[in-house]
Write an enzyme that holds these catalytic residues in place. Structure first.
Site, PDB file in Angstrom:
ATOM      1  N   THR A 134       0.722 -44.456  -8.145  1.00  0.00           N
ATOM      2  CA  THR A 134      -0.569 -45.146  -8.084  1.00  0.00           C
ATOM      3  C   THR A 134      -0.576 -46.425  -8.930  1.00  0.00           C
ATOM      4  O   THR A 134       0.012 -46.475  -9.999  1.00  0.00           O
ATOM      5  CB  THR A 134      -1.670 -44.192  -8.576  1.00  0.00           C
ATOM      6  OG1 THR A 134      -1.704 -43.078  -7.694  1.00  0.00           O
ATOM      7  CG2 THR A 134      -3.035 -44.866  -8.593  1.00  0.00           C
ATOM      8  N   PRO A 136      -3.299 -50.006 -10.004  1.00  0.00           N
ATOM      9  CA  PRO A 136      -4.723 -50.384 -10.045  1.00  0.00           C
ATOM     10  C   PRO A 136      -5.271 -50.716  -8.645  1.00  0.00           C
ATOM     11  O   PRO A 136      -6.419 -50.418  -8.346  1.00  0.00           O
ATOM     12  CB  PRO A 136      -4.724 -51.613 -10.952  1.00  0.00           C
ATOM     13  CG  PRO A 136      -3.556 -51.420 -11.862  1.00  0.00           C
ATOM     14  CD  PRO A 136      -2.517 -50.713 -11.034  1.00  0.00           C
ATOM     15  N   ALA A 138      -3.693 -49.798  -5.663  1.00  0.00           N
ATOM     16  CA  ALA A 138      -3.108 -48.976  -4.596  1.00  0.00           C
ATOM     17  C   ALA A 138      -3.176 -47.510  -4.984  1.00  0.00           C
ATOM     18  O   ALA A 138      -2.474 -47.065  -5.880  1.00  0.00           O
ATOM     19  CB  ALA A 138      -1.654 -49.382  -4.339  1.00  0.00           C
ATOM     20  N   GLY A 139      -4.052 -46.795  -4.319  1.00  0.00           N
ATOM     21  CA  GLY A 139      -4.195 -45.380  -4.605  1.00  0.00           C
ATOM     22  C   GLY A 139      -3.739 -44.590  -3.392  1.00  0.00           C
ATOM     23  O   GLY A 139      -2.541 -44.436  -3.137  1.00  0.00           O
ATOM     24  N   ILE A 165      -1.221 -41.975 -14.393  1.00  0.00           N
ATOM     25  CA  ILE A 165       0.041 -41.234 -14.296  1.00  0.00           C
ATOM     26  C   ILE A 165      -0.009 -40.004 -15.217  1.00  0.00           C
ATOM     27  O   ILE A 165       0.012 -40.133 -16.446  1.00  0.00           O
ATOM     28  CB  ILE A 165       1.239 -42.133 -14.667  1.00  0.00           C
ATOM     29  CG1 ILE A 165       1.189 -43.438 -13.865  1.00  0.00           C
ATOM     30  CG2 ILE A 165       2.543 -41.368 -14.409  1.00  0.00           C
ATOM     31  CD1 ILE A 165       1.058 -43.279 -12.358  1.00  0.00           C
ATOM     32  N   THR A 166      -0.049 -38.834 -14.570  1.00  0.00           N
ATOM     33  CA  THR A 166      -0.113 -37.581 -15.317  1.00  0.00           C
ATOM     34  C   THR A 166       1.174 -37.369 -16.104  1.00  0.00           C
ATOM     35  O   THR A 166       2.267 -37.473 -15.530  1.00  0.00           O
ATOM     36  CB  THR A 166      -0.345 -36.414 -14.336  1.00  0.00           C
ATOM     37  OG1 THR A 166      -1.548 -36.676 -13.626  1.00  0.00           O
ATOM     38  CG2 THR A 166      -0.468 -35.090 -15.075  1.00  0.00           C
ATOM     39  N   ASP A 253       3.655 -33.319   0.940  1.00  0.00           N
ATOM     40  CA  ASP A 253       3.560 -32.158   1.843  1.00  0.00           C
ATOM     41  C   ASP A 253       3.712 -30.860   1.054  1.00  0.00           C
ATOM     42  O   ASP A 253       3.116 -29.843   1.389  1.00  0.00           O
ATOM     43  CB  ASP A 253       4.628 -32.225   2.942  1.00  0.00           C
ATOM     44  CG  ASP A 253       4.294 -33.297   3.989  1.00  0.00           C
ATOM     45  OD1 ASP A 253       3.135 -33.769   3.987  1.00  0.00           O
ATOM     46  OD2 ASP A 253       5.191 -33.656   4.763  1.00  0.00           O
ATOM     47  N   GLU A 376      -3.789 -36.899  -5.522  1.00  0.00           N
ATOM     48  CA  GLU A 376      -2.877 -36.442  -4.450  1.00  0.00           C
ATOM     49  C   GLU A 376      -3.451 -36.790  -3.087  1.00  0.00           C
ATOM     50  O   GLU A 376      -3.282 -36.046  -2.123  1.00  0.00           O
ATOM     51  CB  GLU A 376      -2.646 -34.937  -4.529  1.00  0.00           C
ATOM     52  CG  GLU A 376      -2.016 -34.470  -5.815  1.00  0.00           C
ATOM     53  CD  GLU A 376      -0.516 -34.640  -5.794  1.00  0.00           C
ATOM     54  OE1 GLU A 376      -0.006 -35.274  -6.706  1.00  0.00           O
ATOM     55  OE2 GLU A 376       0.129 -34.168  -4.845  1.00  0.00           O
ATOM     56  N   GLN A 380     -10.916 -38.108   1.802  1.00  0.00           N
ATOM     57  CA  GLN A 380     -11.041 -38.963   2.988  1.00  0.00           C
ATOM     58  C   GLN A 380      -9.676 -39.169   3.643  1.00  0.00           C
ATOM     59  O   GLN A 380      -9.547 -39.124   4.868  1.00  0.00           O
ATOM     60  CB  GLN A 380     -11.653 -40.322   2.591  1.00  0.00           C
ATOM     61  CG  GLN A 380     -13.145 -40.273   2.281  1.00  0.00           C
ATOM     62  CD  GLN A 380     -13.465 -39.362   1.107  1.00  0.00           C
ATOM     63  OE1 GLN A 380     -12.801 -39.382   0.074  1.00  0.00           O
ATOM     64  NE2 GLN A 380     -14.469 -38.524   1.268  1.00  0.00           N
TER      65      GLN A 380
END
Lengths: 398, 391
Positions: A134, A136, A138-139, A165-166, A253, A376, A380
């Protein structure tokens, strides 16, 4: 297609992790939330017990008894995810291991890279890998990433910013997605393993969040960051046909059913807590006219979570059987994210309704759950994936 | 039949003034107050200076005598930027209402001017650990002694409980049930009244929510509001009038969240265009807007009916149906709209850089306090049914 009965192994894994969740994780969860950090002591202890994210998805946090049988990895993983999230979701996603960074290394790495990057998790000290996709701007729209990479001799030079970022700051390495030219779209994507301490790589800020506050969410900054050529996952020849983007997607996936399972775990925690508190309180007080409504709401919570869990199991079961599951994985994620959010909201309301003592658990779950409909891939985007698969057989593009 | 929701000139001016105050003196600081969980005294100061507390008080007692509709407009406007700031006004008015509807001349003269100016803060202490929406089940006791009463009991979730100068409270002077309750005024610092724990909350974190403990607290007879046994009726007459303000708070929260989502959706780009161009986002925005507009109609209508029916201090009937509808509907809308606003902002919605996560946390309580939405639904249904009292 689905076997509703859990096997012996599955039951054992679930029961063991439920014990861990109840006796190791729950006792520290509220304080971890308050302090915005998971105590290292707990993570060490969990690693000792064999509870890590090393093998996810599909490694199945198997409670330490070695590699899970190949054909049930994903089912074990979702059972594990639900139980651990029932304990505390922030702790669950902070568990030591390669985390989301594991699958790209597994899928694309050379044997040498796998050993180099995954080998470190054999160390008894907790270590982390992380997945930096991810940005700023682009998610859910993964193809829009703008972090650039250019080849200079035996190095690649990265420039850009990654966000949300986890475990990004504590990670020994991050799997970083970059592009050689944004105009090339997906074909331009390259995937690197960037190790901590690489010149030009710094951690920006740690983000303050509504929920999952004990989990570390970092901003990563790449400023003329020089990454050795051997850290390009799989080597250059892998990227001729948009492999980078496909890897990003393939990771999902496997992980979407897990994230959905965690949402179910949080929802179940809120539901069980509400049910038990109400049972205690209501027998003590005199009958009130809302009994019927409360019973209906509780059965609705149970029903929705059950339906979500079955979707999750189906998606995981298909993955174990190597049946393409992106529609089912997205259905599970979209459904679980939505209903678990509603269940947690209902829990706050139901406990408020009988004038209960202030209690921080449901308040926390309500804050924690919302992001499960966002990260993730937002709800939507999941719906879009489902719609595309639905119309595909008729040659329609959504 | 008139169906226009147009503001008159005076209302327009007040709303414009409040909007400016909210933008300058509340919006820039709301996130920090929330983070620190500290009561925002600067807001009280701003309201005192602007004379906002006075809106709901009669002119005879230093107030402005603004209509119930004007009151909800102001609360709504404030809640668009900060629900905690909005509730400061509503709590002041709620605390004063028992005196307004049933107080003696002497009580009114002593308390109302100072509450209208904001020099004193008021709170209503009704809820107990074992009695929330079920007011007739209150357990605090007031035992008659020479010259007054001695109060013993525990009050819970009292907004402004720890900072109020004047508490209006309710305790049992007679037997069980609604007929045994009486209403009292307790001043800050009275011997035997103590502040217990300050609650830590999901939302409205900067707002002060406290436990109040009465331990053999002496209350002079002149501080009893109305007659002995009139307490339940006074509580109901108070809540009959206060619900539109909570509904307006919910409406304002929804509008604040909608505005943030609307702006973000037009700026954020994904898949080559602004996300506002996606139908999925448009549908969410449309549902949010419909909910808000419908809620607005109910809130203003309820306030209008409270105004019409509420003169004098008696119980309301028709207005209650619409107050319950407004409170229930607007708060349900606020919850859904704020959840969707977080969704539209995605990851940014979940972090504290943007106000929508605060709006979502704040929205939840509007479905709970001043009578849970379950209770509101029962009130609404009963207002249509013709049932004998049940078991």
């Amino acid at each position: 297609m689905i076997d509703f009965e859990l096997t012996e192994t599955q039951r054992a894994v679930r029961d063991f992790l439920h014990w861990v969740a109840e006796h190791e994780i729950r006792p520290v969860a509220l304080q971890a939330d308050e302090e915005g950090d998971v105590p290292l002591e707990l993570l060490r202890r969990l690693k000792e017990l064999g509870v890590t994210l090393d093998t996810l998805p599909g490694g199945g946090a198997s409670g330490g008894d070695g590699e899970a049988p190949e054909h049930q990895r994903n089912r074990l993983a979702v059972l594990a995810a639900e139980e651990l999230a029932w304990g505390d979701a922030a702790v669950a996603i902070s568990l030591p291991g390669a985390g989301l960074g594991g699958p790209p290394v597994q899928l694309m790495g050379t044997p040498e890279q796998k050993e180099r990057f995954l080998g470190i998790f054999r160390d008894p000290e907790p270590r982390w890998g992380a997945y930096a996709l991810t940005e700023p701007e682009a998610g859910s729209d993964v193809a829009a990433i703008r972090t650039t990479c250019r080849k200079e001799g035996d190095h690649w030079v990265l420039n850009g910013t990654k966000l949300f970022i986890t475990n990004g700051a504590r990670a020994s390495w991050n799997v970083v997605f970059a592009t050689i030219d944004p105009a090339l779209g997906r074909a331009g994507h390259r995937v690197f393993v960037v190790e901590r301490g690489t010149p030009g790589f710094t951690v920006g800020r740690i983000m303050e969040k509504m929920g999952l506050r004990a989990s570390e969410t970092a901003e990563l900054i790449f400023d003329e960051c020089r990454v050795p050529a051997e850290n390009l996952l799989g080597g250059e020849e892998r990227y001729r046909q948009g492999e980078g983007f496909r890897t990003a997607m393939q990771t999902f996936d496997g992980t979407r059913p897990m994230v959905a399972a965690m949402a179910v775990g949080i929802g179940r925690a809120a539901y069980e807590y509400t049910r038990d508190r109400l049972r205690e309180e209501l027998t003590l007080s005199r009958p009130i006219p809302r009994y019927g409504v409360i019973a209906e709401r509780l059965s609705w919570m149970e029903r929705e979570l059950h339906a979500a869990r079955l979707l999750v199991w189906q998606a995981a079961s298909m993955a174990d059987q190597r049946i393409p599951n992106s529609k089912e994985a997205s259905m599970a994620k979209a459904y679980a994210g939505t209903v678990a959010t509603r269940v947690c909201a209902a829990a706050v309301e139901l406990l408020g309704a009988v004038g209960l003592r202030h209690d921080r658990w449901v308040e926390k779950w309500f804050r924690d759950i919302k992001v499960f409909d966002i990260f993730e891939g937002t709800g939507q985007v999941q719906r879009l994936v489902v719609a595309r698969r639905l119309f595909e057989p008729y040659g329609l593009r959504v | 039949m008139q169906v226009d929701l147009k503001l008159d000139e005076e209302q327009r001016q007040i709303v414009a003034m409040v909007r400016e105050l909210a933008q300058e003196r509340i919006a820039p600081f709301a996130a920090e107050w929330d983070e620190r969980e500290e009561f925002p005294w600067p807001v009280v100061e701003a309201y005192r200076e602007a004379g906002l507390f006075a809106l709901a008080f009669p002119e005879t007692y230093g107030g402005v005598g603004a209509s119930a509709v004007t009151q909800v407009l102001v609360v709504e406007e404030l809640a668009k930027v900060d629900a905690t700031a909005a509730i400061i006004l509503a709590v002041q008015w709620l605390g004063a209402l028992p005196i307004l509807v049933a107080g003696s001349e002497a009580q009114k003269a002593r308390y109302l001017p100072k509450l209208a100016s904001g020099e004193w803060l008021a709170a209503m202490a009704l809820t107990e650990p074992e009695a929330g929406s079920d007011v007739a089940g209150l357990q605090a006791r007031a035992v008659r002694v020479d010259g007054g009463y001695r109060l013993t009991g525990q009050k819970k979730f009292i907004s402004h409980g720890a900072i109020a100068d004047v508490l209006t409270t309710f305790a049992r002077t007679g037997g069980p049930g609604a007929k045994g309750l009486s209403a009292f005024i307790v001043e800050k610092g009275a011997p035997g009244v103590r502040v217990g724990r300050i609650e830590r909350k999901l939302g409205l974190r900067a707002s002060n929510t406290a436990e109040i403990l009465f331990d053999d607290c002496f209350v002079p007879e002149r501080h009893r509001i109305g007659e002995e046994g009139e307490g339940f009726s006074i509580a109901m007459r108070t809540l009959d009038r206060s619900r539109p303000a909570v509904a307006a708070q919910a409406l304002g929260i929804a509008e604040g969240a909608f505005a943030a989502a609307l702006q973000y959706a037009q700026e954020r780009r994904a898949f080559g265009q602004e996300i506002a161009r996606f139908q999925a986002i448009q549908f969410m925005l449309a549902d949010m807007a419909m909910g808000i507009e419908a809620a607005r109609g109910l809130v203003y209508r309820a306030a209008h009916l409270v105004e019409e029916e509420g003169r004098g201090g008696g119980r309301l009937t028709t207005a209650n149906r619409y107050s319950a509808m407004a409170k229930c509907f607007a708060s349900d809308v606020a919850m859904q709209v704020t959840i969707d606003a977080v969704q539209i902002l995605g990851g940014y919605g979940y972090i504290r850089d943007f106000p929508v996560e605060r709006f979502m946390r704040d929205a939840k309580i509007t479905q709970i306090y001043e009578g849970t939405n379950q209770i509101q639904r029962i009130i609404i249904a009963r207002s249509y049914l013709d049932l004998a009292p049940g078991p």
